[in-house]
Design a protein around this motif. Structure first.
Motif, PDB file in Angstrom:
ATOM      1  N   UNK A 160      -5.787  12.075  51.831  1.00  0.00           N
ATOM      2  CA  UNK A 160      -5.219  12.115  53.189  1.00  0.00           C
ATOM      3  C   UNK A 160      -4.260  13.293  53.358  1.00  0.00           C
ATOM      4  N   UNK A 161      -3.539  13.659  52.294  1.00  0.00           N
ATOM      5  CA  UNK A 161      -2.668  14.842  52.382  1.00  0.00           C
ATOM      6  C   UNK A 161      -3.503  16.105  52.605  1.00  0.00           C
ATOM      7  N   UNK A 162      -4.618  16.197  51.879  1.00  0.00           N
ATOM      8  CA  UNK A 162      -5.503  17.375  52.062  1.00  0.00           C
ATOM      9  C   UNK A 162      -6.066  17.402  53.477  1.00  0.00           C
ATOM     10  N   UNK A 163      -6.424  16.231  53.964  1.00  0.00           N
ATOM     11  CA  UNK A 163      -6.994  16.152  55.314  1.00  0.00           C
ATOM     12  C   UNK A 163      -5.957  16.601  56.340  1.00  0.00           C
ATOM     13  N   UNK A 164      -4.735  16.143  56.106  1.00  0.00           N
ATOM     14  CA  UNK A 164      -3.620  16.517  56.980  1.00  0.00           C
ATOM     15  C   UNK A 164      -3.456  18.036  57.008  1.00  0.00           C
ATOM     16  N   UNK A 198     -12.992  15.093  69.869  1.00  0.00           N
ATOM     17  CA  UNK A 198     -12.649  16.323  69.137  1.00  0.00           C
ATOM     18  C   UNK A 198     -11.167  16.410  68.791  1.00  0.00           C
ATOM     19  N   UNK A 199     -10.372  15.463  69.282  1.00  0.00           N
ATOM     20  CA  UNK A 199      -8.918  15.527  69.040  1.00  0.00           C
ATOM     21  C   UNK A 199      -8.510  14.889  67.720  1.00  0.00           C
ATOM     22  N   UNK A 200      -9.424  14.185  67.037  1.00  0.00           N
ATOM     23  CA  UNK A 200      -8.984  13.475  65.826  1.00  0.00           C
ATOM     24  C   UNK A 200      -9.347  14.249  64.559  1.00  0.00           C
ATOM     25  N   UNK A 201      -8.619  13.953  63.491  1.00  0.00           N
ATOM     26  CA  UNK A 201      -8.946  14.502  62.170  1.00  0.00           C
ATOM     27  C   UNK A 201      -9.951  13.569  61.536  1.00  0.00           C
ATOM     28  N   UNK A 202     -10.989  14.136  60.919  1.00  0.00           N
ATOM     29  CA  UNK A 202     -12.019  13.285  60.321  1.00  0.00           C
ATOM     30  C   UNK A 202     -12.207  13.661  58.852  1.00  0.00           C
ATOM     31  N   UNK A 203     -12.115  12.656  57.996  1.00  0.00           N
ATOM     32  CA  UNK A 203     -12.398  12.857  56.573  1.00  0.00           C
ATOM     33  C   UNK A 203     -13.605  12.030  56.193  1.00  0.00           C
ATOM     34  N   UNK A 237     -24.361  16.025  60.072  1.00  0.00           N
ATOM     35  CA  UNK A 237     -23.551  14.813  60.257  1.00  0.00           C
ATOM     36  C   UNK A 237     -22.285  14.893  59.431  1.00  0.00           C
ATOM     37  N   UNK A 238     -22.435  15.237  58.161  1.00  0.00           N
ATOM     38  CA  UNK A 238     -21.279  15.326  57.263  1.00  0.00           C
ATOM     39  C   UNK A 238     -20.319  16.416  57.717  1.00  0.00           C
ATOM     40  N   UNK A 239     -20.886  17.518  58.195  1.00  0.00           N
ATOM     41  CA  UNK A 239     -20.043  18.656  58.582  1.00  0.00           C
ATOM     42  C   UNK A 239     -19.281  18.412  59.884  1.00  0.00           C
ATOM     43  N   UNK A 240     -19.462  17.242  60.456  1.00  0.00           N
ATOM     44  CA  UNK A 240     -18.596  16.848  61.572  1.00  0.00           C
ATOM     45  C   UNK A 240     -17.182  16.560  61.076  1.00  0.00           C
ATOM     46  N   UNK A 241     -17.044  16.347  59.772  1.00  0.00           N
ATOM     47  CA  UNK A 241     -15.721  16.065  59.204  1.00  0.00           C
ATOM     48  C   UNK A 241     -14.927  17.357  59.014  1.00  0.00           C
ATOM     49  N   UNK A 242     -13.608  17.219  58.864  1.00  0.00           N
ATOM     50  CA  UNK A 242     -12.770  18.376  58.512  1.00  0.00           C
ATOM     51  C   UNK A 242     -12.711  18.533  57.007  1.00  0.00           C
ATOM     52  N   UNK A 243     -12.798  17.391  56.316  1.00  0.00           N
ATOM     53  CA  UNK A 243     -12.731  17.401  54.846  1.00  0.00           C
ATOM     54  C   UNK A 243     -13.824  16.473  54.328  1.00  0.00           C
ATOM     55  N   UNK A 244     -14.674  16.998  53.427  1.00  0.00           N
ATOM     56  CA  UNK A 244     -15.728  16.177  52.823  1.00  0.00           C
ATOM     57  C   UNK A 244     -15.409  16.084  51.334  1.00  0.00           C
ATOM     58  N   UNK A 245     -15.215  14.852  50.842  1.00  0.00           N
ATOM     59  CA  UNK A 245     -14.780  14.683  49.460  1.00  0.00           C
ATOM     60  C   UNK A 245     -15.848  14.060  48.588  1.00  0.00           C
ATOM     61  N   UNK A 246     -15.834  14.451  47.315  1.00  0.00           N
ATOM     62  CA  UNK A 246     -16.813  13.949  46.338  1.00  0.00           C
ATOM     63  C   UNK A 246     -16.088  13.531  45.070  1.00  0.00           C
ATOM     64  N   UNK A 247     -16.824  12.788  44.210  1.00  0.00           N
ATOM     65  CA  UNK A 247     -16.238  12.287  42.964  1.00  0.00           C
ATOM     66  C   UNK A 247     -16.102  13.391  41.913  1.00  0.00           C
TER      67      UNK A 247
END
Ligand code: GDG
Length: 481
Positions: A465-469, A157-162, A187-197
């Motif tokens: 990666x900036x958005x994820x940050x 839980x300590x890491x950022x996930x994109x 599964x997808x919502x485990x990420x902090x940021x989910x990106x699409x085209x």
């Protein structure tokens, strides 16, 4: 060999960016495969102290030990023959791929495929969790690994996930067909940021989350409810259209040897007035059959003279063990054979059909030799071929015919946009492209190139990666799971 050190940035993708090459003495050498993703990652990896890539090395069985290639630490994940059959060819490429591409062919659903998809995803997640530094960032790629974000989160839980999805995300009406659809969304919502085209993919995803899981969605923010001691958390969905390493393409177009190769290619084709090009993985999503139908009709009705105009179709071999792909190959090759039989002048093809892979230099020469490129995808996340053609034409010549069902159509508005299902429209667009005056081509290419050159793959990766940050601090390393 890479030590099992901890990394600040870890990329997870189905494939490692390397291919094994067997040397004469039987030893294996790893050669980096120069895809767009590798280039993008190299550029962002240069800016972090320590970066790594987790993925499958490409052959079944036990994974090789971690190793370094071109300055990257690579961590191979093993896939055995069953994983390849059920996780990769099965659930990924015979269930998800057709479902996410508008059910162009029927998706197949097998419960054992799902079980293997889960276990393979777990292996990738564990491998990534094991090599990420406290507070580090993990970037997961594509539809084969949709469960990985949540699996990583439960362990780290300590890491950022994109997460970035390279293919479309279907409308909720189609996505709802997927058995285990809610598990995939979670599964997808485990990420902090989910990106699409495309923007439409992002909106489709958010609609599925709202309708199927009933989670609160406020514009781009999904609130995942907490359970027990776990606090609710926010997940952001966003649109990040992928692009090319435009600098690398530009360098190739300036290479005198490649310019000469482009001239030679036209000569080899019999110096026709017009060269029209299609470049695709041999995949039913790419609309190759529609393109050939239109082309065959143009030849039949005499709108195109095969002595003046040649269609070159590169069809790169793909997923040859999946049924729908074998069938497609048969159909395409039957059609090409018929068209050539009916129309080719003696000693020259009407369609030069190439079922093999070419290197980057040859691909660039092909783009530089082509007066028209036809991109007729029935559904495509982005379609990099469209952008590659534009980037390969500093001479501002050439016309891009582009399907509105390819993600690239959102950005490349100046192209001749078509609905590839409408064969008549496809035919008139091809004819219009072939007769477009040079000034008009110049105007079109200038506008297209502005778009492509201003948005390269390096800025795409940096933007993501900036958005994820920026999406909030993850839990401290000591937080309870
Ligand atoms: C997925 C999404 C999205 C093709 N033949 C040869 C060759 N290629 C290269 C092309 C291009 C790449 O492969 C294909 O990229 P696309 O974008 O067209 O399509 P997919 O493979 O389906 O990729 C897609 C992409 O991911 C990225 O996010 O755009 O929508 O489906 O670069 O040039 N390259 C070489 N030889 C070939 O024969 N060297």
């Amino acid at each position: 060999m890479a030590s099992q050190e901890l990394h600040d940035l870890v990329v997870v993708a189905n494939r490692l960016p390397v291919d094994a090459k067997t040397l004469p003495d039987g030893a294996t050498e790893w050669v980096t495969s120069p895809g767009g993703l590798v280039t993008a990652m190299e550029s962002v990896m240069r800016n972090v102290d320590s970066a790594a890539w987790v993925g499958w090395a490409g052959s079944p069985g036990e994974a090789p030990e971690p190793f370094r290639a071109d300055g990257m630490d690579l961590y191979p994940v093993s896939l055995d023959a069953t994983d390849i059959e059920k996780y990769y060819e099965g659930f990924s490429n015979a269930t998800l791929w057709p479902l996410y591409h508008d059910v162009i062919v029927d998706p197949a659903y097998h419960r054992t495929w799902w079980d293997t998809y889960v276990s393979a995803n777990r292996r990738f997640a564990k491998a990534a969790a094991a090599v990420t530094a406290p507070g580090g960032t993990i970037w997961v790629h594509d539809y084969q690994l949709q469960l990985v974000p949540e699996m990583i989160r439960s362990e780290r839980p300590d890491v950022r996930i994109g997460f970035f999805n390279h293919i479309p995300f279907p409308p909720v009406e189609l996505f709802s067909q997927l058995p285990k659809r809610n598990q995939v969304l979670r599964g997808l919502l485990g990420a902090d940021l989910v990106g699409f085209q495309r923007e439409s993919d992002t909106l489709n995803f958010l609609a599925s989350v709202r309708h199927l899981l009933g989670y609160q969605v406020d514009q781009r923010t999904v609130t995942v409810p907490g359970i027990g001691a776990v606090e609710p958390r926010d997940v952001i969905a966003g649109t990040f259209p992928i692009s090319l390493d435009t600098q690398a393409v530009t360098e190739l177009t300036e290479d005198p040897e490649i310019k000469e190769r482009a001239r030679q290619l036209r000569h080899d084709l019999g110096d026709p007035e017009n060269v029209v090009l299609g470049v695709d993985r041999l995949d039913y999503t790419k609309g190759i059959r529609h393109r050939l139908k239109a082309w065959g009709e143009l030849l039949n009705d005499g709108s195109i003279d095969p002595r003046e105009t040649v269609l070159v179709q590169v069809a790169t071999p793909s997923r040859e063990r999946v049924d729908a792909y074998r069938q497609l190959r048969d159909e395409v090759e039957l059609t090409v054979g018929r068209i050539n039989g009916d129309h080719a002048p003696i000693g020259r093809p009407a369609i030069s059909y190439l079922h093999r892979s070419f290197n980057r230099r040859d691909m660039t020469a092909l783009y530089m030799a082509a007066d028209v490129v036809l991109v007729t995808a029935l559904r495509d996340g982005m379609n990099l071929v469209a952008k590659e053609y534009v980037a390969s034409r500093p001479d501002l010549r050439g016309v891009l015919v582009l399907s509105e069902f390819a993600g690239a159509a959102d950005e490349l508005r100046a192209a001749l946009l078509v609905n590839p299902h409408d064969i008549d429209e496809l035919k008139s667009a091809a004819l219009r492209a072939l007769s477009m005056p040079e000034e008009e081509q110049e105007e079109m290419m200038t506008s297209l190139r502005r778009q492509v050159l201003d948005h390269d793959v390096q800025s795409w990766a940096k933007h993501f990666l900036d958005e994820l940050e920026a999406v909030g601090e993850p839990a401290p390393p000591s937080a309870p799971i």
